[in-house]
Design an enzyme around this catalytic site. Structure first.
Site, short mmCIF file in Angstrom:
data_model
loop_
_atom_site.label_atom_id
_atom_site.label_comp_id
_atom_site.label_asym_id
_atom_site.label_seq_id
_atom_site.Cartn_x
_atom_site.Cartn_y
_atom_site.Cartn_z
N CYS A 34 0.83 -1.21 0.00
CA CYS A 34 0.00 0.00 0.00
C CYS A 34 0.87 1.26 0.00
O CYS A 34 1.52 1.57 1.00
CB CYS A 34 -0.93 -0.02 1.21
N CYS A 37 -0.08 3.93 2.56
CA CYS A 37 0.30 3.47 3.91
C CYS A 37 1.76 3.82 4.19
O CYS A 37 2.10 4.24 5.30
CB CYS A 37 0.12 1.97 4.03
#
Length: 298
Positions: A34, A37
């Site tokens: 991600c 993230c």
């Protein structure tokens, strides 16, 4: 529940739920693949470290390795960030993508919860003292307010609210050079705090708003010739210097109504600065902002 799921639950209880009994736990649901993230992770880690003394800890949950835990929290996209206290979710922090946004949200949460931590305990001791300084300053006793903020500053030299209180007290006393020096001495994140912005606005406004020897005569002159915007602007400054925010706001609102573009919107800008000095959360400011909106958009 599979053995792996049970192990994940036990780990979550140990690493997240149990610490949350006394601390505020930031839960970061993330994954290695991600991108957002990875961008948010360092922000969470930095702010959590900075707030450790206030009783904040960070727990990172890899959704690929802890899919059962993620499903229990109905995590549908990542990053998803929650705050937990005493085993209960108390806030969704997912929208906070910058350090400033995260700090603001954490400050709001920490003010409402009995979080344990060295800084939290010190904070609890300081709050009544800061409130006292603000009350005394609001009552017009700037000398005593400065004395209070000076004493608090010895206990918490880096606290933005304390430094800002000193600046506003010095400003109210007309000691503008000292106020500027105190303002310039505020560094780091404290310099970006809303309280410091308010103090900066107060000093700017105090320097712009010069006292007028005969306000009544100036008011009569402005009333006799409404097109003399310079006189009206000077009147508003004199009213502010005299501490009459009601009259100053009335003068500036009338100027905006008559010619909002005069001097590149100077009346509106001065009015907004007055709002900032008083405090945007103040009911009086809310009422004046509604009047301004009615003029601009009515």
């Amino acid at each position: 529940m599979s053995p792996a799921d049970k192990q994940a639950v036990d780990a979550f209880r140990r690493d997240v739920v149990e610490p949350s009994m006394a601390k505020l736990v930031i839960i970061d649901f993330w994954a290695e693949w991600c991108g957002p993230c990875k961008a948010l992770g360092p922000v969470l880690e930095k702010v959590s470290a900075d707030y450790a003394g206030k009783g904040v800890v960070l727990a990172k949950i890899d959704v690929d390795k802890n899919s059962f835990i993620a499903s229990q929290f109905q995590v549908r996209s990542i990053p998803t960030v929650y705050a937990m206290f005493q085993g209960q979710l108390v806030a969704d922090l997912t929208s906070a993508r910058t350090e400033s946004q995260l700090r603001t949200m954490l400050d709001q949460i920490l003010r409402q919860l009995p979080i344990s931590g060295e800084e939290a305990e010190a904070e609890a001791e300081l709050e009544p003292l800061i409130a006292m300084g603000e009350q005394v300053l609001g009552e017009g006793d700037a000398e005593r307010a400065l004395s209070i903020f000076d004493q608090i500053a010895e206990m918490a030299p880096d606290r933005a609210a304390v430094a800002a209180g000193r600046v506003r007290a010095l400003t109210a006393l007309g000691r503008h050079d000292e106020a500027q020096a105190a303002l310039d001495a505020i560094e780091g994140d404290a310099a970006k705090a809303p309280e410091v912005d308010r103090a900066r606005a107060a000093l700017t406004l105090a320097r712009e708003a010069q006292p007028v020897d005969d306000l009544a005569a100036l008011a009569a002159r402005a009333a006799a010739n409404p097109e003399d915007m310079d006189a009206r602007y000077e009147l508003a400054g004199g009213q502010m210097a005299a501490g009459d925010r009601e009259a100053a706001a009335s003068t500036l609102l009338a100027m905006v109504r008559d010619d909002r573009n005069w001097n590149e919107g100077a009346a509106r800008q001065r009015l907004l600065k007055l709002f900032e000095v008083v405090g945007l959360e103040d009911p009086w400011v809310g009422a004046q902002r509604r009047k301004l909106s009615a003029i601009l958009f009515g």
